[in-house]
Structures are given as structure tokens and as C-alpha cells.
Design an enzyme around this catalytic site. Structure first.
Site, PDB file in Angstrom:
ATOM      1  N   CYS A  15       0.826  -1.210   0.000  1.00  0.00           N
ATOM      2  CA  CYS A  15       0.000   0.000   0.000  1.00  0.00           C
ATOM      3  C   CYS A  15       0.860   1.259   0.000  1.00  0.00           C
ATOM      4  O   CYS A  15       0.557   2.251   0.669  1.00  0.00           O
ATOM      5  CB  CYS A  15      -0.926  -0.001   1.208  1.00  0.00           C
ATOM      6  SG  CYS A  15      -2.070  -1.404   1.237  1.00  0.00           S
ATOM      7  N   LEU A  80       7.043  -2.378  -3.762  1.00  0.00           N
ATOM      8  CA  LEU A  80       7.714  -2.587  -2.481  1.00  0.00           C
ATOM      9  C   LEU A  80       9.103  -1.950  -2.492  1.00  0.00           C
ATOM     10  O   LEU A  80       9.633  -1.619  -3.557  1.00  0.00           O
ATOM     11  CB  LEU A  80       7.843  -4.088  -2.207  1.00  0.00           C
ATOM     12  CG  LEU A  80       6.536  -4.868  -2.128  1.00  0.00           C
ATOM     13  CD1 LEU A  80       6.819  -6.369  -2.032  1.00  0.00           C
ATOM     14  CD2 LEU A  80       5.701  -4.396  -0.940  1.00  0.00           C
ATOM     15  N   HIS A  85      12.440  -6.486  -3.873  1.00  0.00           N
ATOM     16  CA  HIS A  85      11.999  -6.787  -5.234  1.00  0.00           C
ATOM     17  C   HIS A  85      12.354  -8.202  -5.672  1.00  0.00           C
ATOM     18  O   HIS A  85      11.522  -8.909  -6.246  1.00  0.00           O
ATOM     19  CB  HIS A  85      12.607  -5.779  -6.216  1.00  0.00           C
ATOM     20  CG  HIS A  85      11.930  -4.453  -6.207  1.00  0.00           C
ATOM     21  ND1 HIS A  85      12.204  -3.453  -7.123  1.00  0.00           N
ATOM     22  CD2 HIS A  85      10.980  -3.943  -5.383  1.00  0.00           C
ATOM     23  CE1 HIS A  85      11.452  -2.394  -6.864  1.00  0.00           C
ATOM     24  NE2 HIS A  85      10.712  -2.666  -5.800  1.00  0.00           N
ATOM     25  N   LYS A 103      10.409   1.014 -10.265  1.00  0.00           N
ATOM     26  CA  LYS A 103      11.837   1.296 -10.387  1.00  0.00           C
ATOM     27  C   LYS A 103      12.363   1.871  -9.078  1.00  0.00           C
ATOM     28  O   LYS A 103      11.583   2.410  -8.300  1.00  0.00           O
ATOM     29  CB  LYS A 103      12.129   2.240 -11.559  1.00  0.00           C
ATOM     30  CG  LYS A 103      11.133   3.378 -11.798  1.00  0.00           C
ATOM     31  CD  LYS A 103      10.988   4.418 -10.757  1.00  0.00           C
ATOM     32  CE  LYS A 103      12.216   5.144 -10.288  1.00  0.00           C
ATOM     33  NZ  LYS A 103      11.920   6.044  -9.146  1.00  0.00           N
ATOM     34  N   ARG A 175      13.698   5.437   1.391  1.00  0.00           N
ATOM     35  CA  ARG A 175      14.624   5.692   0.284  1.00  0.00           C
ATOM     36  C   ARG A 175      16.045   5.986   0.745  1.00  0.00           C
ATOM     37  O   ARG A 175      16.949   6.094  -0.082  1.00  0.00           O
ATOM     38  CB  ARG A 175      14.106   6.836  -0.588  1.00  0.00           C
ATOM     39  CG  ARG A 175      12.832   6.505  -1.355  1.00  0.00           C
ATOM     40  CD  ARG A 175      12.418   7.664  -2.236  1.00  0.00           C
ATOM     41  NE  ARG A 175      11.232   7.368  -3.022  1.00  0.00           N
ATOM     42  CZ  ARG A 175       9.995   7.600  -2.615  1.00  0.00           C
ATOM     43  NH1 ARG A 175       9.794   8.121  -1.406  1.00  0.00           N
ATOM     44  NH2 ARG A 175       8.960   7.322  -3.381  1.00  0.00           N
TER      45      ARG A 175
END
Length: 365
Positions: A15, A80, A85, A103, A175
Site C-alpha cells: 500500500c 515494495l 523486489h 523502479k 529511500r
């Protein structure tokens, strides 16, 4: 959301905020329908579905695995964290779900190869989630670059994608966490820059990559700002800059012997919600019509109308491929995984160059 019984039925793993955009894109794309969404808890998935008004027919699951086990899901979108990944894309392929993967595609090319090998082994389509390449504007820009009379031979490219989300992001965002999205700004924004450069050179890998001195890493070793140059055997070159520390900028400049192409919104057109996108193009051929008072011709603004936004175009193109594979009209299209792999190869080389103290890294074709 298509009511067509032949529509590609999508499941979404997670989500994440970008999932909102994809839910809307799937609802607007022809031949696509949202079948299921899953999260790490049923409560979170249900709350997401309620908050964003998903149709009651959408199945809500409390695990990613449950989405993959749903026999009525044809394809999955995976937004995700990059570190997850390889696990979930491989599992999806093993269950013969077609894979639309956000990506950057993987933490490195070795992980991406595992994903692509699983997709090929199980006959499923792979595509990464780089949306801007699907916008009709992108095809029109390529036509401009191939116009030998106006543009000439390509010589140099520069791309820049930056934004400054602030200290809270730099402290807590996934990130910037090495175990989740350890590629940092290089993966989040540099992926776009590298893809744009490869697009301009018709997806030919450079001979070498050299990261620019001055990359900035956080305390955990994650890149939050960096740049790089690339070089081809025929003398073409490119540079890019990606960062979490600078004002929002989405620039591309492509220089030829006779002309130039520029845009300031390559990853997301300014006019996206108005049904068109623009780009600037200029050529030495325009010097014969310089307006009074100008020392050079004003760049030509090209307007490209579009029926859909670029995220919808991406879903549509992916769904079209999946349908053809399901009908056994074709095998999965290899151009998309090849392009993802080339982007990852260059990204890996930039990271390696930084780690080696800004030494050049040769790329094997």
C-alpha cells in the site's frame, strides 16, 4: 475499471503511496481491472481500500503471498522497497503472474538477472515502472532526434532529476535506508536520468562510466546526491545529476550537430492533467527566420496531445502485452527486460565508480 471478461486482472503488493496512482491508472486503462490488493496486515489493506474508494469487488488480503495465490490474478504491480523486489518478483513469476515492477528494478544487476530469469522460465511478461517512456510525447521527441536535417548527429546529453524533501525524509524515508532502498537518490531519481540518456542514444550502452567527484552519502552509506559522466566509442558523451538535496528539477538537454532538444519536465509533464505535453526543439535551419530584435531563433514548442496520462499508457501497454501472451499470440516481449537491465548495468557502474574513488568503470556490451 474494465468490465470486459478478457481484461487483465491486476493484483498490487503493498500500500505504498505510488499504489494510489496505479489503482487509478488501472481503473482508467482499457482491458485492465484491479482484482486484489495485499499488505502485511489485513487491517492496513482494508484501510487503504476504504480510504481510496476501491470497488467492493476488489479482494483485500493481509499478505503479499495471498495475492500471488489468487488464481484470478493475472499480473502484479510491485511497489515494495527495492530490497524486497528480488524476493517477491521471483515468487510472482514462479506463480506465473506477469510482473510490473516499480523502479529501480533491483539493488544490483545480479538480483535483476534472477528476476528476469524467473520471468523467462515461467513465460511471463516483465516491465519496470518507468512511466514517462510511455507518453506519446516521448515518441515524438525521438522523431525529432532522428531528423538528420534538423538535428544532425547526436553529440552530448545532460539529464537532471532532483528534489529536496527536507530533513524528515532524509532521516526516516525508506529511500535512505540501506536495507530497504539502499541505492538512495541514485536509484530513486538517477534511474530516470540514466533511462533518459539511454533513450536518447537508442539504448546503446556506453563504453565507460565515470562518477563525478563530490557524491554525498548519509551516515549509513546511502547516496543522497551524485552525478556521473558516460562515454561512447564514437565520441558521444553524457552527464547526469540526481539528488535529494536540490530544488525540484526534471531537465533533459540533447545536443546534435545541427539542433537541440530540451524539456524541463521529462519524468512528469507539467500539463499532464490537461491532456498534452510539450517539448522545445531548435535547429540551425531556423536562423533564416529570426524575429527582429533576437540574436537567435526562439526554440519551437511542440505540443503533443494525449488521450491518457502516462501512467495509464504504461498500464495499457503492459496489459496489451499480457493479453497477447495469454492468448499465445506472442511470447513475452524481451525489449522491456533488456532495457531495464541496461539501465541497471549503468546504475551499478556509477555506484562502483563512487566506491572506487571516482575511477572509470568499463562496461561490457
Amino acid at each position: 475499471m474494465s468490465d470486459d471478461e478478457t481484461a487483465v486482472r491486476f493484483g498490487i503488493l503493498g500500500c505504498a503511496h505510488i499504489s494510489i496512482k496505479l489503482c487509478k491508472a488501472i481503473s482508467q486503462a482499457p482491458k485492465a481491472t484491479l482484482q486484489a490488493i495485499g499488505s502485511r496486515s489485513l487491517e492496513k489493506a482494508a484501510a487503504f481500500a476504504a480510504e481510496h474508494g476501491l470497488p467492493s469487488a476488489v479482494r483485500v488480503y493481509g499478505s503479499y503471498e495471498a495475492v500471488l495465490e489468487d488464481d484470478e490474478v493475472d499480473a502484479v504491480y510491485i511497489p515494495l522497497p527495492t530490497g524486497l523486489h528480488v524476493t517477491w518478483a521471483v515468487r510472482a513469476a514462479e506463480r506465473r503472474k506477469h510482473v510490473l515492477l516499480e523502479k529501480p528494478a533491483a539493488m544490483n544487476v545480479a538480483e535483476l538477472d534472477r528476476i528476469l530469469e524467473a520471468c523467462e522460465a515461467h513465460g511471463v511478461q516483465f516491465m519496470d515502472g518507468t512511466m514517462w517512456v510511455h507518453h506519446p510525447r516521448t515518441a515524438k521527441m525521438k522523431e525529432a532526434l532522428f531528423d538528420a536535417q534538423r538535428f544532425g548527429q547526436l553529440k552530448w546529453i545532460h539529464t537532471c532529476l532532483t528534489y529536496n524533501p527536507g530533513p524528515e525524509f532524509l532521516k526516516n524515508s525508506i529511500r535512505v535506508k540501506p536495507d530497504l532502498d539502499g541505492l538512495g537518490a541514485l536509484g530513486d531519481t538517477g534511474w530516470y536520468c540514466i533511462r533518459a540518456i539511454l533513450w536518447a542514444v537508442d539504448n546503446e550502452l556506453p563504453k565507460s562510466v565515470l562518477a563525478l567527484p563530490g557524491a554525498i552519502l548519509n551516515e549509513e552509506g546511502v547516496i543522497i546526491s551524485c552525478g556521473s559522466s558516460m562515454h561512447w566509442e564514437d565520441g558521444r558523451s553524457a552527464t547526469f545529476h540526481c539528488s535529494f538535496l536540490s530544488y525540484v528539477t526534471f531537465d533533459v538537454t540533447v545536443l546534435g550537430t545541427k539542433g537541440c532538444l530540451r524539456l524541463h519536465d521529462f519524468a512528469l509533464p507539467f500539463e499532464e492533467s490537461f491532456g498534452y505535453g510539450t517539448f522545445l526543439e531548435s535547429s540551425e535551419l531556423d536562423y533564416g527566420k529570426i524575429e527582429p530584435g533576437r540574436w537567435c531563433p526562439k526554440p519551437n514548442e511542440h505540443v503533443v496531445e494525449t488521450e491518457f496520462s502516462q501512467d495509464v499508457w504504461m498500464v495499457k501497454e503492459f496489459a496489451d502485452l499480457v493479453q497477447k501472451v495469454k492468448r499465445r499470440e506472442m511470447k513475452p516481449k524481451k525489449a522491456w527486460p533488456v532495457l531495464s537491465r541496461k539501465t541497471q548495468v549503468v546504475l551499478d557502474a556509477v555506484k562502483e565508480s563512487i566506491e572506487r574513488g571516482y575511477q572509470p568503470v568499463e562496461i561490457m556490451s
